[in-house]
Enzyme design. Structure first.
Site, PDB file in Angstrom:
ATOM      1  N   GLU A 339     -88.698  57.351  64.258  1.00 47.96           N
ATOM      2  CA  GLU A 339     -87.469  57.288  63.635  1.00 47.96           C
ATOM      3  C   GLU A 339     -86.755  56.254  64.762  1.00 47.96           C
ATOM      4  O   GLU A 339     -86.620  54.902  64.443  1.00 47.96           O
ATOM      5  CB  GLU A 339     -87.015  58.576  63.865  1.00 47.96           C
ATOM      6  CG  GLU A 339     -85.710  58.548  62.822  1.00 47.96           C
ATOM      7  CD  GLU A 339     -85.295  59.926  62.500  1.00 47.96           C
ATOM      8  OE1 GLU A 339     -84.053  59.977  61.723  1.00 47.96           O
ATOM      9  OE2 GLU A 339     -85.981  60.931  62.487  1.00 47.96           O
ATOM     10  N   GLU A 607     -83.818  68.565  70.184  1.00 50.84           N
ATOM     11  CA  GLU A 607     -83.312  68.394  69.075  1.00 50.84           C
ATOM     12  C   GLU A 607     -82.700  69.863  68.373  1.00 50.84           C
ATOM     13  O   GLU A 607     -81.663  69.911  67.726  1.00 50.84           O
ATOM     14  CB  GLU A 607     -83.938  67.744  68.005  1.00 50.84           C
ATOM     15  CG  GLU A 607     -83.583  67.357  66.639  1.00 50.84           C
ATOM     16  CD  GLU A 607     -84.431  66.660  65.511  1.00 50.84           C
ATOM     17  OE1 GLU A 607     -85.533  66.577  65.892  1.00 50.84           O
ATOM     18  OE2 GLU A 607     -83.792  66.018  64.953  1.00 50.84           O
TER      19      GLU A 607
END
Ligand code: BGC
Length: 721
Positions: A339, A607
């Site tokens: 990502e 996260e």
């Protein structure tokens, strides 16, 4: 400056091997100055007579390449001799690597470099050396390099002559811009803390800190010996190496040795990791052969925090690390998995904390240039910048980066230019919301269900999400309309700073607020209360604050908020009479909380609140980064509420300052120092029994507020008891 040079490419396809372009340069007269400018469709490393030119890692950096491709200009006066060889090695980087694979327009061009060396002699004459078809091309020892998948290097490979370069006319020169951002450079060099064999029998090295960068090797070996390295952020509950959360990113380093003593570090890739696994290595390899090198944008550190709680101090350290690890030329969501995108939401949420920690003016200034470049005709902005995945959506709280970040830059650094250059784009973003909505004065969309990939991301990763969903239950229409109000409010303030007539938008804002209040009369989530309070969208702040406080207290002093609610949660409490509850959340150690992560060995910000569960299991393999700075946004509350250092809007850039500390005995003490362009502001307090002692230093006129009592002071140091 690049004016006459041509883009050049390899004359034949050499597959994954990185090419080296070279040129011999003779100098016959004394030199006054020599400047070398370079860019590439990929990433380059230049060497003059085998010495590295400059210290920028992964130059020319990451921008929205279609319209903005940076070049660097280096002073090479002292590097030139009578006979010189300039070599430029080219990797795929962002431009052509797997990271931009969605962006077909970028992928169509072959790897190419462009360079121009301008030599000015002492006698006043000048000469320039440009990339053209006189340059020769060779293969390098870098056999493969990609951000997601890693690098393969053969130290004994022969560098073969391929031919002379082809001029590449498929790449335009019109998008070239002089570097705007900070240099990405090498920083901390970390030696391993241990090497061990796991239960599975694998040889693993622990660097003790989750970083972004690469491992450097220094060893003596035999030709053909191989070192193969995999990277990971965490070990699993059995202490085994675990990197399933990297998804498809192979993050693999393969080094083939030559004979004798040798050193190597990757050229054109980086990894997010704390642990490495030695998948292959000479049997007698020692721990001393390995050093982890941290890379990030070379921002100046400005903020320092020390509190009476070791765990809060660790949380602060972890936030600094997640900032360093994700500020690699653009603000990324994470540095490890497939990502590493410039997600607007993450950047927006963290920009305030980031700009207390470090001077981010140049860093964000450049990225905002890309944001403007990617803004669409209708004023919407893609969810990631650069928009490598060609996302066509535009989402609330993510797109609001367009207003929130320029305003944050102005508040922190006081430069009206940051508003001037962004004002039009900010206005177009607000106009987009106006035009996109189903209902006037709100930002509403067709359906408000919790389908995952529809329009908005909602209160991303909030804990009140229905099972199997990433999105908290706070309705999209609520969040979108609240941010519509907030962005409009920012636009008005920004416009006034640069002397614009904002009457039309003041009228709009009034209408948004009153429509919001009429439409959303009840709140049922923590995030709804937070947004209503923080964005001034409730008529009854006392009641809304009481409701928020009740929700938290009855939940055992625990939050449920995600990306949208969390950054403002402690403010919504402390600004409305519930500072104690804000501190209870800050100091909470059970799941979910900031200190839960600290207790579970985090060295960066996770996260997910439950990245690692109490029983040692993981949230999922699917989307579980251990280096995502978003929730680190709590740190700006420490600077601006706990220590109380706030900018004054009319005297932005800390030309004047408000210092209004909010102490709590459970934290014991705080000691913050923050460097501004006017000098260092210090705010500290500690408890002496039940009494509080405040020590404040201000380089500028300050309004100090202690216990509700205002003291207007000139620069100096002050003690209050
Ligand atoms: C990223 C986030 C980002 C999100 C959009 C994720 O994959 O890692 O941080 O904001 O997508 O919802």
């Amino acid at each position: 400056m690049i004016t006459n040079a041509e883009w050049i490419s390899s004359p034949i396809d050499i597959g994954e091997v990185c090419p080296i372009f070279s040129k011999d340069i003779k100098v016959s007269k004394p030199i006054q100055k020599a400047e070398l400018s370079i860019s590439a469709t990929g990433v380059y490393e230049a060497r003059m007579n085998d010495k590295r030119v400059g210290d920028f890692i992964l130059a020319p950096g990451l921008t929205s390449y279609k319209s903005r491709l940076q070049y660097q200009t280096y002073d090479v006066t002292d590097m030139l001799e009578n006979e010189n060889t300039l070599r430029i090695c080219l990797g795929k980087g962002w431009y052509r690597g797997r990271i931009s694979a969605g962006d077909k327009v970028i992928n169509e061009t072959d790897g190419a470099v462009i360079a121009e060396l301008i030599i000015t002699y002492n006698d006043g004459s000048a000469e320039s050396v440009i990339t053209d078809n006189s340059w020769s091309v060779r293969t390098s020892r870098i056999l493969f390099s990609d951000f997601y998948d890693g690098e393969t290097y053969d130290a004994s490979a022969e560098c073969k002559f391929i031919g002379t370069a082809d001029i590449n006319t498929s790449i335009s020169k019109s998008s070239l811009i002089l570097q705007e951002g900070e240099n990405v450079t090498e920083h901390e060099k970390i030696k391993p803390i241990s090497m061990f064999i796991t239960a599975k029998g694998e040889k693993v090295i622990d660097f003790g800190q989750n970083i972004a960068g690469y491992v450097a090797l220094d060893l003596t070996a035999n030709k053909g010996d191989k070192i193969v390295i995999s990277h990971a952020e965490v070990l699993d509950s059995n202490g085994n190496f675990y990197n399933e959360n990297y998804r498809s990113a192979k993050s693999r380093l393969e080094y083939v040795c030559c004979n004798g003593h040798q050193t190597y570090k990757p050229f054109f890739t980086y990894f997010g990791f704390r642990y490495i696994r030695l998948d292959e290595c000479p049997r007698d390899i020692g721990i001393d052969c390995f050093t982890a090198i941290v890379i990030y944008s070379d921002m100046k550190r400005t903020g320092y925090i020390e509190t009476g709680s070791k765990k809060v101090n660790k949380l602060f350290e972890n936030t600094l690390w997640s900032q360093r690890d994700n500020f690699i030329d653009i603000p990324t969501d994470c540095p490890q998995r497939d990502e590493r995108m410039g997600w607007l939401g993450d950047a927006q949420v963290f920009a305030k904390t980031a700009s207390y920690n470090y001077n981010t003016k140049k860093f964000f200034g450049k990225w905002l240039g890309d944001l403007r470049a990617e803004q669409r005709e209708n004023g919407s902005v893609p969810d990631t910048v650069p928009n490598f995945w060609l996302l066509s959506r535009s989402s609330t709280a993510w797109g609001d980066a367009m207003t929130i970040i320029p305003w944050q830059m102005y508040l922190m650094y006081g430069d009206k230019k940051d508003i001037e250059v962004n004002f039009d784009a900010m206005k177009r973003w607000v106009d987009f919301m106006t035009n996109d909505s189903l209902d006037q004065y709100l930002w509403t969309c067709v359906d408000d269900s919790h389908k995952m990939w529809r329009k908005h991301y909602g209160d991303w990763l909030a804990l009140d999400a229905p099972s199997g969903s990433y999105r908290g239950i706070t309705p999209d229409n609520f969040i979108a309309s609240a941010f519509y109000a907030y962005s409009t409010e920012i636009l008005i303030k920004a416009g006034k700073i640069i002397g614009k007539d904002m009457l039309e938008y003041e009228e709009l804002h009034k209408n948004i607020v009153s429509t919001f209040k009429k439409t959303f009369t009840e709140y049922s989530t923590q995030t709804e209360c937070v947004l209503a309070l923080y964005f001034n969208l409730t008529d009854n702040k006392a009641e809304t604050a009481r409701q928020l406080n009740d929700m938290i207290v009855s939940n055992g002093n625990k939050l449920q908020t995600g990306f949208v609610g969390t950054p403002y949660l402690l403010y919504a409490l402390s600004e409305n009479g519930y500072a104690q509850t804000a501190y209870s959340l800050l100091l909470q150690e059970e799941y979910p909380s900031w200190l839960y992560e600290v207790n579970h060995g985090a060295t960066t910000i996770w996260e997910h609140w439950d990245g690692i569960r109490d029983d040692g299991t993981f949230w999922s393999t699917d989307m579980n980064s251990y280096n995502h700075y978003a929730y680190g946004s709590v740190v700006d509350w420490l600077y601006s509420v706990a220590a109380g250092i706030k900018p004054v809007e009319e005297k932005a850039g800390f030309k004047e300052v408000i210092i209004a500390p909010v102490p709590d005995k459970r934290l014991g003490s705080i000691n913050v120092s923050f460097d501004t362009s006017y000098g260092t502001i210090k705010s500290a307090w500690h408890y002496e029994g039940d009494k509080i002692c405040y020590e404040i230093t201000t380089p500028v006129k300050a309004t100090i507020i202690i216990d509700g009592e205002k003291h207007i002071v000139e620069n100096g140091s002050y003690i209050f008891k």
